[in-house]
Design a protein around this motif. Structure first.
Motif, PDB file in Angstrom:
ATOM      1  N   SER A   4      -9.345  71.953  94.775  1.00  0.00           N
ATOM      2  CA  SER A   4      -7.969  71.895  94.282  1.00  0.00           C
ATOM      3  C   SER A   4      -7.762  70.564  93.578  1.00  0.00           C
ATOM      4  O   SER A   4      -8.025  69.498  94.153  1.00  0.00           O
ATOM      5  CB  SER A   4      -6.963  72.016  95.435  1.00  0.00           C
ATOM      6  OG  SER A   4      -7.054  73.268  96.063  1.00  0.00           O
ATOM      7  N   LEU A  96      -0.339  68.850  97.728  1.00  0.00           N
ATOM      8  CA  LEU A  96      -1.162  69.112  98.905  1.00  0.00           C
ATOM      9  C   LEU A  96      -0.670  70.336  99.674  1.00  0.00           C
ATOM     10  O   LEU A  96      -1.468  71.129 100.184  1.00  0.00           O
ATOM     11  CB  LEU A  96      -1.159  67.893  99.838  1.00  0.00           C
ATOM     12  CG  LEU A  96      -2.096  66.743  99.498  1.00  0.00           C
ATOM     13  CD1 LEU A  96      -1.939  65.616 100.509  1.00  0.00           C
ATOM     14  CD2 LEU A  96      -3.542  67.208  99.466  1.00  0.00           C
ATOM     15  N   ALA A  99      -2.012  73.393  97.928  1.00  0.00           N
ATOM     16  CA  ALA A  99      -3.446  73.456  97.666  1.00  0.00           C
ATOM     17  C   ALA A  99      -4.132  74.427  98.623  1.00  0.00           C
ATOM     18  O   ALA A  99      -3.822  74.457  99.814  1.00  0.00           O
ATOM     19  CB  ALA A  99      -4.067  72.074  97.797  1.00  0.00           C
ATOM     20  N   THR A 100      -5.066  75.206  98.106  1.00  0.00           N
ATOM     21  CA  THR A 100      -5.815  76.159  98.925  1.00  0.00           C
ATOM     22  C   THR A 100      -7.303  75.853  98.944  1.00  0.00           C
ATOM     23  O   THR A 100      -8.083  76.609  99.525  1.00  0.00           O
ATOM     24  CB  THR A 100      -5.600  77.599  98.412  1.00  0.00           C
ATOM     25  OG1 THR A 100      -6.113  77.707  97.076  1.00  0.00           O
ATOM     26  CG2 THR A 100      -4.132  77.970  98.419  1.00  0.00           C
ATOM     27  N   ASP A 102     -10.962  73.620  99.564  1.00  0.00           N
ATOM     28  CA  ASP A 102     -11.624  72.875 100.634  1.00  0.00           C
ATOM     29  C   ASP A 102     -11.667  71.385 100.321  1.00  0.00           C
ATOM     30  O   ASP A 102     -11.683  70.548 101.224  1.00  0.00           O
ATOM     31  CB  ASP A 102     -13.064  73.383 100.815  1.00  0.00           C
ATOM     32  CG  ASP A 102     -13.115  74.883 101.060  1.00  0.00           C
ATOM     33  OD1 ASP A 102     -12.658  75.315 102.126  1.00  0.00           O
ATOM     34  OD2 ASP A 102     -13.597  75.610 100.162  1.00  0.00           O
ATOM     35  N   ILE A 104      -9.994  68.241  97.796  1.00  0.00           N
ATOM     36  CA  ILE A 104      -8.864  67.827  96.962  1.00  0.00           C
ATOM     37  C   ILE A 104      -9.282  66.646  96.103  1.00  0.00           C
ATOM     38  O   ILE A 104      -9.870  65.679  96.595  1.00  0.00           O
ATOM     39  CB  ILE A 104      -7.656  67.388  97.816  1.00  0.00           C
ATOM     40  CG1 ILE A 104      -7.295  68.445  98.859  1.00  0.00           C
ATOM     41  CG2 ILE A 104      -6.467  67.049  96.918  1.00  0.00           C
ATOM     42  CD1 ILE A 104      -6.756  69.720  98.307  1.00  0.00           C
ATOM     43  N   TRP A 132     -14.108  62.013 103.047  1.00  0.00           N
ATOM     44  CA  TRP A 132     -13.597  61.606 101.739  1.00  0.00           C
ATOM     45  C   TRP A 132     -14.615  60.706 101.059  1.00  0.00           C
ATOM     46  O   TRP A 132     -15.572  60.248 101.688  1.00  0.00           O
ATOM     47  CB  TRP A 132     -12.228  60.945 101.855  1.00  0.00           C
ATOM     48  CG  TRP A 132     -12.192  59.594 102.534  1.00  0.00           C
ATOM     49  CD1 TRP A 132     -12.188  59.340 103.878  1.00  0.00           C
ATOM     50  CD2 TRP A 132     -12.123  58.312 101.889  1.00  0.00           C
ATOM     51  NE1 TRP A 132     -12.130  57.994 104.122  1.00  0.00           N
ATOM     52  CE2 TRP A 132     -12.080  57.339 102.923  1.00  0.00           C
ATOM     53  CE3 TRP A 132     -12.088  57.897 100.567  1.00  0.00           C
ATOM     54  CZ2 TRP A 132     -12.015  55.973 102.647  1.00  0.00           C
ATOM     55  CZ3 TRP A 132     -12.021  56.539 100.282  1.00  0.00           C
ATOM     56  CH2 TRP A 132     -11.982  55.601 101.332  1.00  0.00           C
ATOM     57  N   LYS A 166      -9.532  69.046 102.405  1.00  0.00           N
ATOM     58  CA  LYS A 166      -8.157  69.497 102.568  1.00  0.00           C
ATOM     59  C   LYS A 166      -7.676  69.337 104.002  1.00  0.00           C
ATOM     60  O   LYS A 166      -6.534  68.983 104.262  1.00  0.00           O
ATOM     61  CB  LYS A 166      -8.065  70.976 102.159  1.00  0.00           C
ATOM     62  CG  LYS A 166      -6.717  71.652 102.448  1.00  0.00           C
ATOM     63  CD  LYS A 166      -5.596  71.078 101.590  1.00  0.00           C
ATOM     64  CE  LYS A 166      -4.375  71.985 101.559  1.00  0.00           C
ATOM     65  NZ  LYS A 166      -3.746  72.159 102.882  1.00  0.00           N
ATOM     66  N   ASN A 167      -8.566  69.570 104.940  1.00  0.00           N
ATOM     67  CA  ASN A 167      -8.182  69.621 106.345  1.00  0.00           C
ATOM     68  C   ASN A 167      -8.115  68.228 106.968  1.00  0.00           C
ATOM     69  O   ASN A 167      -8.896  67.875 107.851  1.00  0.00           O
ATOM     70  CB  ASN A 167      -9.148  70.508 107.121  1.00  0.00           C
ATOM     71  CG  ASN A 167      -8.667  70.788 108.532  1.00  0.00           C
ATOM     72  OD1 ASN A 167      -7.469  70.757 108.804  1.00  0.00           O
ATOM     73  ND2 ASN A 167      -9.609  71.060 109.431  1.00  0.00           N
ATOM     74  N   ASP A 171      -0.908  62.569 104.570  1.00  0.00           N
ATOM     75  CA  ASP A 171      -0.362  62.997 103.290  1.00  0.00           C
ATOM     76  C   ASP A 171       0.107  61.774 102.512  1.00  0.00           C
ATOM     77  O   ASP A 171      -0.164  60.637 102.896  1.00  0.00           O
ATOM     78  CB  ASP A 171       0.777  64.007 103.493  1.00  0.00           C
ATOM     79  CG  ASP A 171       1.875  63.472 104.405  1.00  0.00           C
ATOM     80  OD1 ASP A 171       2.158  62.245 104.348  1.00  0.00           O
ATOM     81  OD2 ASP A 171       2.435  64.256 105.185  1.00  0.00           O
TER      82      ASP A 171
END
Length: 214
Positions: A4, A96, A99-100, A102, A104, A132, A166-167, A171
């Motif tokens: 995403s 965020l 977003a779908t 895995d 970002i 990350w 994503k998980n 934020d």
């Protein structure tokens, strides 16, 4: 892995804004569409900007109506929110939420991706199982592309140089104002030490105030 890409879009005028922002906005979108990686989505978050809405309504990119061959869902989403203060983290937080993917990553409206940017990101996440990462970017100048070394130890890092899974339970809230991107990176550092600098990506920075604007 699905990627995403979140693009915060406010095309109104402000001190330090790039020139020809409408054409650069379209160029940024095209650089996403043209990626050699297929399982992707672009989430454009416009905060009270009628210019962004007009361009998104008027653009005649056939690929805007395309769907991902893997997810069978539209690859470009546009979200409109009320006007936020300049450099508000709330804008990317909205991205965020929608977003779908895995993974970002982020794309500024006046920058662009090289063709293999997303595929390089995915391969690094898959190989190293990162939470990350960060990476060098390329500055577009009159004489060509120049590599800019990104060093997290010095705080010399921005949204254009990071990607994360994503998980995660963080934020962009409370990451506001000039330097909002570095605030988010510090949150990432505190959240997980499972990160590394990766190589082979291709994020092209086309605007740095008082330095370059292409």
């Amino acid at each position: 892995m699905k990627v995403s890409v979140i693009m915060a879009s406010y095309l109104g005028e402000y001190d330090g804004a790039s020139k020809d922002r409408e054409s650069k906005f379209k160029r940024a979108i095209n650089s996403f569409i043209e990626q050699d990686y297929k399982d992707k989505e672009l989430i454009i978050v416009s905060d009270g900007c009628e210019i962004t809405k007009r361009i998104c309504d008027e653009m005649d990119f056939p690929s805007l109506l395309a769907v991902s061959p893997l997810s069978k869902k539209p690859i470009i989403k546009t979200i409109y929110t009320p006007k936020q203060p300049l450099f508000s983290g709330q804008v990317r937080s909205q991205g965020l939420l929608h977003a779908t993917g895995d993974i970002i990553c982020y794309l500024d409206t006046d920058d662009m991706f090289g063709l293999n940017h997303l595929s390089s990101l995915v391969s690094q996440f898959e190989e190293h199982k990162l939470t990350w990462c960060y990476y060098n970017d390329l500055i577009r100048t009159e004489s060509g592309l120049v590599t800019r070394n990104v060093d997290i130890a010095e705080g010399f890092i921005g949204t254009s140089s990071i990607a994360h899974i994503k998980n995660i339970k963080i934020d962009w809230n409370n990451c506001d104002g000039y330097g909002h991107d570095w605030k988010f990176v510090k949150t990432l550092v505190n959240y997980s030490d499972n990160y590394d600098k990766i190589y082979g990506t291709c994020y092209i920075v086309c605007h740095i105030p008082k330095l370059t604007d292409f």
